[in-house]
Design a protein around this motif. Structure first.
Motif: not given
Length: 68
Positions: A50-54, A43-44, A61-68
């Motif tokens: 996906v995060m790197k596409q933004f 999952f990570n 990007y910020r929402a996906l950056k924080n895995s918690w």
């Protein structure tokens, strides 16, 4: 050894080979911890891809950056 019915193990192929060699009638069972660990890693990896596409300055990007 022939009467052993099941063995709980992780996903290490060396353990699986040894168990199958020395316990011919055994059913291998993978423990839950290692299944959850493997799913979390997968999952990570998808999340980071996906995060790197933004663009780093976007909310997505910020929402996906924080895995918690």
């Amino acid at each position: 050894r022939k009467r052993v019915k099941s063995v709980s193990t992780d996903l290490n192929s060396y353990y699986q080979g040894l168990v199958r060699r020395y316990f011919p009638n055994v059913k291998l069972v993978v423990d839950r911890f290692h299944i959850v660990s493997m799913l979390t890693r997968a999952f990570n990896q998808v999340r980071v891809a996906v995060m790197k596409q933004f663009d780093p300055n976007t909310r997505e990007y910020r929402a996906l950056k924080n895995s918690w």
